[in-house]
Design a protein around this motif. Structure first.
Motif, PDB file in Angstrom:
ATOM      1  N   TYR A 183      -7.289   1.847  10.328  1.00 32.12           N
ATOM      2  CA  TYR A 183      -6.949   0.886   9.284  1.00 32.12           C
ATOM      3  C   TYR A 183      -7.118  -0.571   9.717  1.00 32.12           C
ATOM      4  N   ASN A 184      -7.156  -0.817  11.014  1.00 36.57           N
ATOM      5  CA  ASN A 184      -7.426  -2.175  11.508  1.00 36.57           C
ATOM      6  C   ASN A 184      -8.418  -2.103  12.663  1.00 36.57           C
ATOM      7  N   PRO A 185      -9.666  -1.714  12.364  1.00 33.68           N
ATOM      8  CA  PRO A 185     -10.656  -1.531  13.429  1.00 33.68           C
ATOM      9  C   PRO A 185     -11.127  -2.835  14.062  1.00 33.68           C
ATOM     10  N   VAL A 186     -10.924  -3.962  13.381  1.00 29.07           N
ATOM     11  CA  VAL A 186     -11.403  -5.246  13.909  1.00 29.07           C
ATOM     12  C   VAL A 186     -10.476  -5.759  15.004  1.00 29.07           C
ATOM     13  N   HIS A 187      -9.179  -5.931  14.671  1.00 27.70           N
ATOM     14  CA  HIS A 187      -8.233  -6.497  15.638  1.00 27.70           C
ATOM     15  C   HIS A 187      -7.405  -5.447  16.368  1.00 27.70           C
ATOM     16  N   LYS A 188      -7.273  -4.266  15.747  1.00 31.44           N
ATOM     17  CA  LYS A 188      -6.504  -3.167  16.356  1.00 31.44           C
ATOM     18  C   LYS A 188      -5.065  -3.586  16.654  1.00 31.44           C
ATOM     19  N   LYS A 189      -4.502  -4.388  15.720  1.00 31.61           N
ATOM     20  CA  LYS A 189      -3.153  -4.912  15.905  1.00 31.61           C
ATOM     21  C   LYS A 189      -2.272  -4.584  14.698  1.00 31.61           C
TER      22      LYS A 189
END
Length: 221
Positions: A47-53
């Motif tokens: 669900y947050n592949p860009v920042h992984k946060k």
């Protein structure tokens, strides 16, 4: 179909708690899915592949990331109990001060916590100036949003609660009642608010984590 609202977050994160607070103020039911930040779940990575946060708000299967972006989405999706001002200028100012809090105040405190000893004096001087600027925005208001908690108050949640624990962990008083009486009064109002208080993480557990991290960093230096 029933509305589905989920929050991928962490119990001790002020950024996660921003999202939870906004949803609570809006009286929106949600499911909080606790994330292990040392071992990130596939759900978080998907669900947050860009920042992984964290945090990630999942609304009917659609993810929204970055806490300040999420707050704006929440306010535009659930129109009741507004957290942003309606006036375009005041809304722009709320965005400005929320960004100021993240980039100047919060970032400054984290730098102080993890810096080398010889760097600390200059960083402290800078962050105190930022707190003074922020206090000037409160003036005689109960909250940054006026009589009710608004966007800037939610964005300042780290200052309202986590900052005191950081100060205790590093053995340094940045914000005191003598230096910043208006800001301290706001902190009391914020943490004592009937919606805020129940969602704050346990003090002792959070303080123990901060002390352990600070001591480990100090040992490295």
């Amino acid at each position: 179909m029933a509305e589905q609202v989920k929050v991928l977050g962490s119990w001790g994160s002020p950024f996660s708690k921003r999202v939870e607070l906004a949803l609570k103020l809006k009286c929106v039911n949600y499911e909080c899915i606790e994330q292990d930040l040392a071992n990130k779940s596939q759900l978080l990575l998907d669900y947050n592949p860009v920042h992984k946060k964290i945090p990630v708000l999942i609304h009917n299967g659609k993810p929204i990331v970055e806490s300040l972006v999420i707050l704006e989405y929440i306010d535009e999706t659930w129109r009741h109990n507004s957290i942003f001002p309606h006036d375009p200028y005041e809304k722009a100012m709320a965005r400005f001060w929320a960004k100021f809090i993240d980039e100047k105040c919060n970032e400054g405190v984290w730098k102080i916590m993890w810096c080398k000893e010889e760097e600390r004096g200059k960083l402290v001087e800078e962050v105190l100036q930022h707190f003074g600027t922020l206090e000037g925005q409160l003036k005689d208001k109960k909250f940054f949003g006026g009589e009710e908690i608004g966007m800037v108050d939610i964005a300042a949640n780290f200052i309202g609660y986590w900052l005191g624990l950081v100060q205790e962990a590093i053995g340094m008083e940045l914000v005191t009642r003598d230096k910043f009486p208006v800001l301290c009064r706001w902190m009391d109002e914020f943490v004592g608010h009937s919606v805020v208080k129940p969602i704050l993480p346990p003090r002792d557990e959070l303080l123990a984590i901060f002390k352990a991290r600070f001591n480990a960093t100090a040992w490295e230096y």
